[in-house]
Structure formats: C-alpha cells, structure tokens
Motif scaffolding. Structure first.
Motif, PDB file in Angstrom:
ATOM      1  N   LEU A  12       0.850  -1.184   0.000  1.00 58.51           N
ATOM      2  CA  LEU A  12       0.000   0.000   0.000  1.00 58.51           C
ATOM      3  C   LEU A  12       0.888   1.237   0.000  1.00 58.51           C
ATOM      4  CD1 LEU A  12      -2.621  -1.170   2.668  1.00 58.51           C
ATOM      5  CD2 LEU A  12      -2.956  -1.033   0.191  1.00 58.51           C
ATOM      6  N   VAL A  13       0.606   2.168  -0.911  1.00 54.87           N
ATOM      7  CA  VAL A  13       1.413   3.377  -1.057  1.00 54.87           C
ATOM      8  C   VAL A  13       0.482   4.579  -1.146  1.00 54.87           C
ATOM      9  CG1 VAL A  13       3.119   4.591  -2.451  1.00 54.87           C
ATOM     10  CG2 VAL A  13       3.205   2.088  -2.272  1.00 54.87           C
ATOM     11  N   GLN A  16      -1.236   6.150  -4.441  1.00 51.08           N
ATOM     12  CA  GLN A  16      -1.140   5.163  -5.522  1.00 51.08           C
ATOM     13  C   GLN A  16      -2.377   4.266  -5.487  1.00 51.08           C
ATOM     14  OE1 GLN A  16       2.678   3.207  -6.313  1.00 51.08           O
ATOM     15  NE2 GLN A  16       1.598   1.241  -6.339  1.00 51.08           N
ATOM     16  N   PRO A  17      -3.244   4.316  -6.524  1.00 45.46           N
ATOM     17  CA  PRO A  17      -4.461   3.497  -6.530  1.00 45.46           C
ATOM     18  C   PRO A  17      -4.145   2.000  -6.449  1.00 45.46           C
ATOM     19  CG  PRO A  17      -4.521   5.161  -8.256  1.00 45.46           C
ATOM     20  CD  PRO A  17      -3.115   5.150  -7.737  1.00 45.46           C
ATOM     21  N   THR A  18      -4.998   1.266  -5.786  1.00 44.46           N
ATOM     22  CA  THR A  18      -4.843  -0.183  -5.689  1.00 44.46           C
ATOM     23  C   THR A  18      -6.203  -0.848  -5.793  1.00 44.46           C
ATOM     24  OG1 THR A  18      -3.876  -1.981  -4.368  1.00 44.46           O
ATOM     25  CG2 THR A  18      -5.009  -0.246  -3.175  1.00 44.46           C
ATOM     26  N   GLU A  49      -1.791   1.713   9.446  1.00 45.81           N
ATOM     27  CA  GLU A  49      -2.965   1.607   8.587  1.00 45.81           C
ATOM     28  C   GLU A  49      -3.003   2.789   7.625  1.00 45.81           C
ATOM     29  OE1 GLU A  49      -6.553   3.321  11.260  1.00 45.81           O
ATOM     30  OE2 GLU A  49      -5.433   1.662  12.173  1.00 45.81           O
ATOM     31  N   TYR A  50      -3.749   2.618   6.551  1.00 46.19           N
ATOM     32  CA  TYR A  50      -3.843   3.650   5.511  1.00 46.19           C
ATOM     33  C   TYR A  50      -5.288   4.105   5.380  1.00 46.19           C
ATOM     34  CZ  TYR A  50       0.833   2.237   3.971  1.00 46.19           C
ATOM     35  OH  TYR A  50       2.170   1.951   3.910  1.00 46.19           O
ATOM     36  N   LEU A  51      -5.502   5.408   5.528  1.00 45.38           N
ATOM     37  CA  LEU A  51      -6.805   5.964   5.215  1.00 45.38           C
ATOM     38  C   LEU A  51      -6.895   6.096   3.695  1.00 45.38           C
ATOM     39  CD1 LEU A  51      -7.136   8.751   7.937  1.00 45.38           C
ATOM     40  CD2 LEU A  51      -8.072   6.421   7.959  1.00 45.38           C
ATOM     41  N   ALA A  52      -8.001   5.617   3.136  1.00 44.91           N
ATOM     42  CA  ALA A  52      -8.122   5.584   1.675  1.00 44.91           C
ATOM     43  C   ALA A  52      -9.521   5.981   1.255  1.00 44.91           C
ATOM     44  CB  ALA A  52      -7.783   4.185   1.147  1.00 44.91           C
ATOM     45  N   LYS A  53      -9.621   6.475   0.026  1.00 44.91           N
ATOM     46  CA  LYS A  53     -10.915   6.854  -0.548  1.00 44.91           C
ATOM     47  C   LYS A  53     -11.246   5.891  -1.688  1.00 44.91           C
ATOM     48  CE  LYS A  53     -11.966  11.152  -0.812  1.00 44.91           C
ATOM     49  NZ  LYS A  53     -12.034  12.603  -1.162  1.00 44.91           N
ATOM     50  N   ILE A  54     -12.508   5.483  -1.738  1.00 45.67           N
ATOM     51  CA  ILE A  54     -12.960   4.625  -2.825  1.00 45.67           C
ATOM     52  C   ILE A  54     -13.042   5.458  -4.104  1.00 45.67           C
ATOM     53  CG2 ILE A  54     -14.835   3.170  -3.679  1.00 45.67           C
ATOM     54  CD1 ILE A  54     -15.562   2.593  -0.742  1.00 45.67           C
ATOM     55  N   THR A  55     -12.276   5.053  -5.120  1.00 47.42           N
ATOM     56  CA  THR A  55     -12.228   5.834  -6.369  1.00 47.42           C
ATOM     57  C   THR A  55     -12.996   5.166  -7.505  1.00 47.42           C
ATOM     58  OG1 THR A  55     -10.048   4.816  -6.726  1.00 47.42           O
ATOM     59  CG2 THR A  55     -10.094   7.049  -5.850  1.00 47.42           C
ATOM     60  N   THR A  65      -7.744   4.610  -3.243  1.00 46.31           N
ATOM     61  CA  THR A  65      -6.497   5.359  -3.284  1.00 46.31           C
ATOM     62  C   THR A  65      -6.152   5.816  -1.864  1.00 46.31           C
ATOM     63  OG1 THR A  65      -6.919   6.159  -5.522  1.00 46.31           O
ATOM     64  CG2 THR A  65      -5.284   7.356  -4.215  1.00 46.31           C
ATOM     65  N   PRO A  66      -5.103   5.247  -1.255  1.00 36.85           N
ATOM     66  CA  PRO A  66      -4.676   5.701   0.070  1.00 36.85           C
ATOM     67  C   PRO A  66      -4.225   7.160   0.016  1.00 36.85           C
ATOM     68  CG  PRO A  66      -3.675   3.574  -0.478  1.00 36.85           C
ATOM     69  CD  PRO A  66      -4.286   4.116  -1.735  1.00 36.85           C
ATOM     70  N   PHE A  67      -4.618   7.939   1.003  1.00 30.33           N
ATOM     71  CA  PHE A  67      -4.202   9.342   1.030  1.00 30.33           C
ATOM     72  C   PHE A  67      -3.460   9.714   2.306  1.00 30.33           C
ATOM     73  CE2 PHE A  67      -8.571   9.275   2.691  1.00 30.33           C
ATOM     74  CZ  PHE A  67      -8.445   9.993   3.867  1.00 30.33           C
TER      75      PHE A  67
END
Length: 244
Positions: A12-13, A16-18, A49-55, A65-67
């Motif tokens: 997870l970066v 960077q979308p995953t 942990e990574y906070l991410a938004k559903i893209t 995409t983790p932000f």
C-alpha cells in the motif's frame, strides 16, 4: 460513523491506486454497500494503517487510493501463542475469533487423543483456510493492524517438541499454580488448552516433561472455548496491555 477497517494483503502506497482483493472488495461492495468517494481504513499486516478513498466501485471490483498513513498500533506488548485442542462444531471458530480480539499472536490447532474431530487432506486444508479467514475478520473488527497467524493443525506431540524460550503453561483444574504466581514472561507465553474431553494422563505427563507449568484460573472446570479466553484475559491483565 466508524470507518470500515479492511485487510488488504498487498503493498500500500499513499496516492497510488490499488485494486482490493476479492474478499475485501466483496465486503465493501456487497455487504457494506459503500459508494465511490467514501473512506475506508486499510492494513496489510506490516504495521500501521492507511486511510483511503474509494475511487471506483462495482459488484466485482473496488479501487481505492490511500491518502494518509497512520502509524497506529493496538498490539499487546505480550506475545502469546495458543496451542488449542481442536473442538467440534463452531466452538473452534468461536475460540479463534475471540482469541484474536483479545490479542493473541499465534494459534496452533492441535490433534489430541480426545480431540473428537477427524480432518485430513482437502477437508483439513479447507478448515485451516476458514480459520485463517476468521482471524482476519476478527482483526478487522477489533481494529488490529496485524493478523494473527493460524498455523496448520498438527499433533500435540509435535507442538510440544518445538523449541521455544517462551513461558510454557498448561491449563489444568487441579494445578497448584495460578497466573499471579508466575514469573514475568520476558520471551512471551506459549499456553496449552485441551479439547472438550480434556487431556489424557499420558499427555499431561508429556507436557510436564517438555517444561510446561500447570496453572489454574479458579475452582471451576471451564469448557474448552471458555478456558482459552479466560486465560488470555488474565494474561493481558497481569502482563499485557491491561497491566499497570
């Protein structure tokens, strides 16, 4: 509203979308019915942990995409390896789920003389896979960022013979020792709980011969699924993340 905490076993970066794996995507899309733009918390078992938004989201695929990376740890300072005699029905599932919630580090399901469960070949592999998925779900639910390792089931004799510097404990209703009388386990704890039918005298002698200390946690005889959770709670209170 609580942000869903999801296990994603990949790198997870930030920015960077995953694409999430099938289990994570299915939970977000079909169970939680989340939408594009909503947030999730991802962890990959490597810490934090990574906070991410559903893209992007559909019934079959979810891209996030983790932000932001959050260096958050809720692990106990006490490493505990549970050797659990395999129980029947959903009792073993329950023990694994709740042990993970209570912070156990490793679990090894054990075949014993009075096990009462016959597993081999494909059935054994499927059951092991199911137990590991239960551990993952319990880590997600409890906010852990590491996943408890559920080892492949082995015989009690094989587990006892493994070399270890951990404090070794066996739960026994007629033991002379209690958790309060134990030395501080600087190398962690390895403790053993029997199946529904308990251990045979020969098995108990084998545990003693391998350096395990018999302990009890009260005057009553506990069911196997209750015993493991009670010992874990007591260990956390005495030596772990509840110790003052």
């Amino acid at each position: 509203m609580r942000i869903p905490h999801i296990y994603q076993p990949s790198e997870l970066v930030v920015n960077q979308p995953t694409t999430l794996n099938d289990d994570a995507a299915g939970h977000i899309a079909r169970v939680l019915r989340m939408k594009e733009g909503e947030q999730v918390s991802l962890f990959n078992g490597q810490g934090g942990e990574y906070l991410a938004k559903i893209t992007a989201i559909s019934k079959k695929a979810v891209e996030v995409t983790p932000f932001e990376f959050v260096d958050r740890c809720v692990e106990s300072p006490l490493n505990v390896h549970l050797g659990q005699g395999i129980s029947r029905g959903d009792k073993m599932d329950f023990t694994i789920q709740k042990s993970v919630e209570l912070g156990v580090s490793e679990i090894t399901p054990l075949f014993t003389t009075r096990c009462g469960v016959k597993l081999s070949g494909d059935r054994l592999a499927k059951k092991h896979h199911q137990w590991q998925k239960i551990a993952i779900s319990a880590a997600e639910q409890s906010g852990r960022n590491f996943v408890t390792k559920v080892h492949p089931p082995i015989s009690l004799e094989e587990w006892l013979s493994q070399q270890s510097n951990e404090l070794k404990l066996t739960l026994h209703p007629r033991a002379d020792h209690s958790i309060k009388t134990l030395p501080k386990p600087d190398q962690g704890v390895r403790f053993l709980v029997g199946p529904e039918g308990g251990f045979t005298d020969e098995e108990m002698a084998n545990t003693t011969g391998q350096g395990f200390i018999d302990i009890k946690i009260g005057p009553r005889v506990l069911r196997t699924e209750t015993a493991a959770l009670t010992v874990l709670s007591a260990l956390q209170l005495q030596f772990g993340d509840l110790a003052l």
